[in-house]
Design an enzyme around this catalytic site. Structure first.
Site, short mmCIF file in Angstrom:
data_model
loop_
_atom_site.label_atom_id
_atom_site.label_comp_id
_atom_site.label_asym_id
_atom_site.label_seq_id
_atom_site.Cartn_x
_atom_site.Cartn_y
_atom_site.Cartn_z
N GLU A 71 4.03 -10.50 15.26
CA GLU A 71 3.40 -10.81 16.39
C GLU A 71 3.81 -12.44 16.43
OE1 GLU A 71 -0.89 -10.84 18.84
OE2 GLU A 71 -0.78 -9.91 16.78
N ARG B 270 0.84 -1.35 -0.08
CA ARG B 270 0.18 0.03 -0.09
C ARG B 270 0.86 1.30 -0.03
NH1 ARG B 270 -3.53 -3.71 2.81
NH2 ARG B 270 -2.43 -3.06 4.83
P1 AMP Z 1 3.73 -2.13 11.90
O1 AMP Z 1 4.92 -2.95 11.17
O2 AMP Z 1 3.27 -2.95 12.98
O3 AMP Z 1 3.75 -0.56 11.89
O4 AMP Z 1 2.62 -2.38 10.76
C1 AMP Z 1 2.55 -1.64 9.52
C2 AMP Z 1 2.28 -2.48 8.40
O5 AMP Z 1 0.97 -3.35 8.79
C3 AMP Z 1 1.57 -1.53 7.13
O6 AMP Z 1 2.11 -2.02 6.16
C4 AMP Z 1 0.24 -1.43 7.30
O7 AMP Z 1 -0.33 -1.64 6.24
C5 AMP Z 1 -0.20 -2.96 8.12
N1 AMP Z 1 -1.28 -2.70 9.35
C6 AMP Z 1 -0.81 -2.76 10.49
N2 AMP Z 1 -1.86 -2.46 11.18
C7 AMP Z 1 -2.90 -2.51 10.35
C8 AMP Z 1 -4.34 -1.90 10.47
N3 AMP Z 1 -4.71 -1.68 11.89
N4 AMP Z 1 -5.16 -1.59 9.54
C9 AMP Z 1 -4.55 -1.55 8.24
N5 AMP Z 1 -3.21 -2.15 7.89
C10 AMP Z 1 -2.47 -2.42 9.07
#
Ligand code: AMP
Length: 173
Positions: A97, A60
């Site tokens: 996770e 995205r």
């Molecule tokens: P993080 O590495 O935990 O910061 O997760 C970020 C990545 O996971 C991004 O590429 C987001 O597109 C996806 N992502 C994580 N949580 C969500 C959420 N609640 N809604 C949509 N996309 C998410």
């Protein structure tokens, strides 16, 4: 009004699994005015920075990185999931996770000392963006800033990124 864009982001409870409140951006992008407003607002926030390349995170991040690079007049480089890029890469793994994931960048995507904006749609824990910043560092380039459409404040992902560059998010939850 950028806060107005929140109305166009769909919340999907328990996707992709129980407990996750998924922020669905497709409902914003399909509206021609909202999509344009997002890109224009991103542009306003970075137009005076000295950015050589935008590094967009699969998948995205590509949706925002490409029009923004076009508008800013800078190069676009891709940070992709492992095994997708066809020639020599640097790799960076990070914890999820459950288990781990690996992202990659072409070794020749960025030149040493270039200034890079890293972009993705959403900042949650910051693991993905932190790994992307580490890839930029492996090339000895500078992370100028890290941009998101959405930041989930309570997960404090920003803390993991501040040492790399300024974190710029359009919308906070
Ligand atoms: P993080 O590495 O935990 O910061 O997760 C970020 C990545 O996971 C991004 O590429 C987001 O597109 C996806 N992502 C994580 N949580 C969500 C959420 N609640 N809604 C949509 N996309 C998410």
């Amino acid at each position: 009004m950028i806060e107005n864009i929140k109305k166009y982001i769909r919340n999907v409870p328990d996707f992709p699994k129980a407990g996750i409140n998924f922020k669905d951006i497709t409902t914003a992008l399909k509206d021609k005015n909202v999509f344009r407003e997002i890109i224009d607002d991103m542009y306003e926030k970075i137009k005076n920075r000295n950015i050589d390349k935008i590094a967009a995170i699969e998948s995205r991040g590509f949706l925002f990185g490409a029009p923004l690079a076009y508008k800013l007049g800078c190069g676009l480089v891709l940070i992709r999931k492992q095994g997708k890029l066809p020639t020599k890469t640097f790799s960076q793994s990070y914890d999820l996770e459950y288990g781990s994931a690996t992202i990659e960048i072409h070794q020749d995507a960025i030149r040493e000392n270039e200034n890079v904006l890293v972009i993705d749609d959403l900042l949650a824990t910051g693991g993905t963006a932190e790994a992307a910043c580490k890839l930029v560092k492996k090339i000895n380039a500078n992370v100028d800033s890290i941009m998101f459409l959405i930041e989930l404040d309570e997960l404090q992902g920003k803390k993991r990124l501040e040492n790399f560059g300024e974190v710029i998010s359009l919308i906070h939850y």
